[in-house]
Design a protein around this motif. Sequence first.
Motif, short mmCIF file in Angstrom:
data_model
loop_
_atom_site.label_atom_id
_atom_site.label_comp_id
_atom_site.label_asym_id
_atom_site.label_seq_id
_atom_site.Cartn_x
_atom_site.Cartn_y
_atom_site.Cartn_z
N VAL A 282 0.83 -1.20 0.00
CA VAL A 282 0.00 0.00 0.00
C VAL A 282 0.86 1.26 0.00
O VAL A 282 1.85 1.34 0.74
N VAL A 283 0.49 2.22 -0.83
CA VAL A 283 1.11 3.54 -0.82
C VAL A 283 0.00 4.54 -0.51
O VAL A 283 -0.95 4.69 -1.27
N GLU A 284 0.12 5.20 0.64
CA GLU A 284 -0.93 6.12 1.09
C GLU A 284 -0.30 7.49 1.37
O GLU A 284 0.75 7.58 2.00
N ASN A 285 -0.93 8.54 0.89
CA ASN A 285 -0.38 9.88 1.08
C ASN A 285 -1.46 10.91 1.35
O ASN A 285 -2.64 10.70 1.08
N ASP A 286 -1.02 12.06 1.91
CA ASP A 286 -1.92 13.18 2.09
C ASP A 286 -2.47 13.61 0.73
O ASP A 286 -1.77 13.54 -0.28
N LEU A 287 -3.71 14.09 0.76
CA LEU A 287 -4.31 14.60 -0.47
C LEU A 287 -4.47 16.11 -0.34
O LEU A 287 -5.37 16.61 0.32
N ARG A 288 -3.55 16.83 -0.96
CA ARG A 288 -3.59 18.29 -0.98
C ARG A 288 -3.28 18.75 -2.40
O ARG A 288 -2.17 19.22 -2.71
N PRO A 289 -4.25 18.58 -3.32
CA PRO A 289 -3.99 18.84 -4.75
C PRO A 289 -3.49 20.26 -5.00
O PRO A 289 -3.96 21.22 -4.40
#
Length: 220
Positions: free
Chosen positions: A169-176
């Motif tokens: 799994v690769v999970e990251n903050d979502l701040r487009p």
Amino acid sequence: MFRAFIISAIAWIAVFYFRLFVLYQQSRLENEYLKQGNLQAQLASLRQQISPHFLFNSLNTLSSLSHEAPVKEYVLKMSEVYRYVLHYQDQQLTTVEAELAFIRSYIYILETRFEEGLKIRIQVGPGALGRKILPFALQLLVENAVKHNVISFRTPLSLFIYDQDEMLVVENDLRPRTTMETPSGMGLNNLSQRYLLTAGKDLCISRGESRFKVEIPLLS
């Protein structure tokens, strides 16, 4: 001044070759569907413009010329990245252990660039290390996270790589980012199609209000 010049030159070479490699992977996928011989011929001509072996040898030379420890360490990580690219660019599968070793070198390069603006954590159990994934899958996902999200010192972008339920799994903050075009999703789509062609399995992609997560199937 010399250190900044060296790092800038290496970064330019890295971006050029990675974009070239992505184009190569896209062409391979399109060739599976369309058998576009002309596209392959154009790509082969493009690849001849710069030799990865030449780049690898040049990095080693740069390392020997510099006496600054940070520069030598940066060049060493770049060499490890290119060694992996040279070895796996034509391979269908790699082990999770090998991919993680590669991605740690790639992450070092990113952290040198973004410093405290990027926080990446890896927590993969020993049972997953011998499993297989497609080469450069993690690199694409990490690159996407950095490319499409805001990175700042005040609110660092966090990214977590871990294994769970037969998935990596690769999970990251979502701040487009608001100053760039809407992401095309081409990289993720290509990775998804490569998994379908190679293993008959697909990615699991989920997008929440503040987190973005991609699950990669672990193969035997």
